[in-house]
Design an enzyme around this catalytic site. Structure first.
Site, PDB file in Angstrom:
ATOM      1  N   GLU A  47       0.849  -1.196   0.000  1.00  0.00           N
ATOM      2  CA  GLU A  47       0.000   0.000   0.000  1.00  0.00           C
ATOM      3  C   GLU A  47       0.886   1.247   0.000  1.00  0.00           C
ATOM      4  O   GLU A  47       1.588   1.505   0.969  1.00  0.00           O
ATOM      5  CB  GLU A  47      -0.894   0.006   1.255  1.00  0.00           C
ATOM      6  CG  GLU A  47      -1.712   1.292   1.371  1.00  0.00           C
ATOM      7  CD  GLU A  47      -2.377   1.455   2.739  1.00  0.00           C
ATOM      8  OE1 GLU A  47      -2.591   0.455   3.443  1.00  0.00           O
ATOM      9  OE2 GLU A  47      -2.675   2.612   3.095  1.00  0.00           O
ATOM     10  N   ARG A  51       0.352  10.393   0.214  1.00  0.00           N
ATOM     11  CA  ARG A  51       0.662  11.450   1.174  1.00  0.00           C
ATOM     12  C   ARG A  51       1.884  12.242   0.764  1.00  0.00           C
ATOM     13  O   ARG A  51       2.312  13.138   1.480  1.00  0.00           O
ATOM     14  CB  ARG A  51       0.964  10.847   2.546  1.00  0.00           C
ATOM     15  CG  ARG A  51      -0.257  10.312   3.213  1.00  0.00           C
ATOM     16  CD  ARG A  51       0.092   9.776   4.578  1.00  0.00           C
ATOM     17  NE  ARG A  51      -0.805   8.681   4.851  1.00  0.00           N
ATOM     18  CZ  ARG A  51      -0.697   7.856   5.867  1.00  0.00           C
ATOM     19  NH1 ARG A  51       0.287   7.986   6.720  1.00  0.00           N
ATOM     20  NH2 ARG A  51      -1.561   6.892   6.023  1.00  0.00           N
ATOM     21  N   THR A  74      -4.658   5.982   1.688  1.00  0.00           N
ATOM     22  CA  THR A  74      -5.042   7.364   1.999  1.00  0.00           C
ATOM     23  C   THR A  74      -5.936   7.943   0.889  1.00  0.00           C
ATOM     24  O   THR A  74      -5.789   9.111   0.503  1.00  0.00           O
ATOM     25  CB  THR A  74      -3.797   8.259   2.243  1.00  0.00           C
ATOM     26  OG1 THR A  74      -2.777   7.514   2.890  1.00  0.00           O
ATOM     27  CG2 THR A  74      -4.145   9.440   3.144  1.00  0.00           C
ATOM     28  N   LYS A 134     -10.909  -2.121   6.827  1.00  0.00           N
ATOM     29  CA  LYS A 134      -9.706  -1.770   7.577  1.00  0.00           C
ATOM     30  C   LYS A 134     -10.159  -1.265   8.951  1.00  0.00           C
ATOM     31  O   LYS A 134     -11.028  -0.388   9.021  1.00  0.00           O
ATOM     32  CB  LYS A 134      -8.962  -0.676   6.795  1.00  0.00           C
ATOM     33  CG  LYS A 134      -7.875   0.059   7.546  1.00  0.00           C
ATOM     34  CD  LYS A 134      -7.091   0.976   6.610  1.00  0.00           C
ATOM     35  CE  LYS A 134      -6.299   2.023   7.357  1.00  0.00           C
ATOM     36  NZ  LYS A 134      -5.199   2.593   6.572  1.00  0.00           N
TER      37      LYS A 134
HETATM   38  C1  3PG Z   1      -1.200   4.764   8.280  1.00  0.00           C
HETATM   39  O1  3PG Z   1      -2.117   4.980   7.507  1.00  0.00           O
HETATM   40  O2  3PG Z   1      -0.333   5.580   8.589  1.00  0.00           O
HETATM   41  C2  3PG Z   1      -1.182   3.400   8.798  1.00  0.00           C
HETATM   42  O3  3PG Z   1      -2.182   3.255   9.702  1.00  0.00           O
HETATM   43  C3  3PG Z   1       0.125   2.961   9.318  1.00  0.00           C
HETATM   44  O4  3PG Z   1       0.183   3.088  10.648  1.00  0.00           O
HETATM   45  P1  3PG Z   1       1.521   2.707  11.398  1.00  0.00           P
HETATM   46  O5  3PG Z   1       2.581   3.658  10.907  1.00  0.00           O
HETATM   47  O6  3PG Z   1       1.200   2.872  12.841  1.00  0.00           O
HETATM   48  O7  3PG Z   1       1.856   1.273  11.028  1.00  0.00           O
END
Ligand code: 3PG
Length: 213
Positions: A47, A51, A74, A134
């Site tokens: 994924e 961002r 995201t 999720k």
């Molecule tokens: C995110 O979208 O940042 C994810 O939830 C990842 O979270 P993490 O960095 O705590 O694994």
């Protein structure tokens, strides 16, 4: 409830490995070696979060890595979904669920893992056929005990808990009947990416791929 096509496809992606790496790619040149390291370690579903300015270019580059199944995370808007699809994403992930994102994923035939953290959010997605969701943000939403509590009234929904998941708590989630896989950024930490330590990332992926669901 019959799972929607998008959810059935998302389930297939979640079954590719116990962990879906959540990737923040700052530099598109890192995309291919990063994906190769993760896939070689045994984690094919990746994924890439939308961002960073490099994210779409990274998705396009990773889509060519053999054995990889690259998705876009995201997803917040209709435009995000369209851009992800155009870049070659094979699935999408959203921290939550809006009609705009759900409609766009369905219109663009993009398998989607939408986010939910409460029973009402889970039920609303279930009404639209999302039997794979999720659980986000997992740790601050009550963690594994909260997810376990959801399994009793909502056993037909399986989750990919994400947000605060790491090796220190991953077994708490994987032991639950309603966890299909987990998501996390720990397999590609920023310090290893900055150092271009692809062997180090492959090692973390290998360790994560050996986790039992
Ligand atoms: C995110 O979208 O940042 C994810 O939830 C990842 O979270 P993490 O960095 O705590 O694994």
């Amino acid at each position: 409830m019959t799972p929607s096509k998008a959810s059935a496809q998302a389930a297939d992606i979640c079954k590719l490995g116990p962990v879906v790496p959540v990737l923040i790619v700052e530099n598109a040149d890192d995309a291919v070696p990063m994906a190769e390291a993760l896939v070689a370690g045994g984690l094919p579903a990746l994924e890439v979060t939308l961002r960073t300015p490099a994210a779409l270019e990274a998705i396009a580059a990773m889509a060519k890595v053999e054995g990889g199944v690259v998705g876009a995370g995201t997803l917040l808007t209709h435009k995000d979904v369209e851009a992800a699809k155009k870049a070659g994403a094979l699935f999408g992930v959203s921290p939550g669920a809006t009609d705009a994102v759900l409609d766009a994923a369905e219109a663009n035939d993009l398998p989607l893992l939408p986010g939910a953290a409460t029973a009402s959010e889970v039920m609303r997605l279930l009404e639209r056929g999302y039997t794979i969701q999720k659980f986000f943000p997992a740790e601050t939403s009550g963690g594994a005990p909260a997810l376990k509590a959801l399994s009793s009234p909502l056993p037909q929904v399986k989750f990919c808990p994400t947000g605060g998941v790491s090796l220190s708590n991953v077994y708490d989630y994987l032991a639950l009947p309603n966890t299909i896989c987990v998501g996390g950024s720990w397999v590609a930490p920023a310090n290893l990416v900055a150092a271009k330590d692809w062997d180090g990332i492959k090692k973390l992926a290998t360790e994560a791929a050996a986790l039992k669901t």
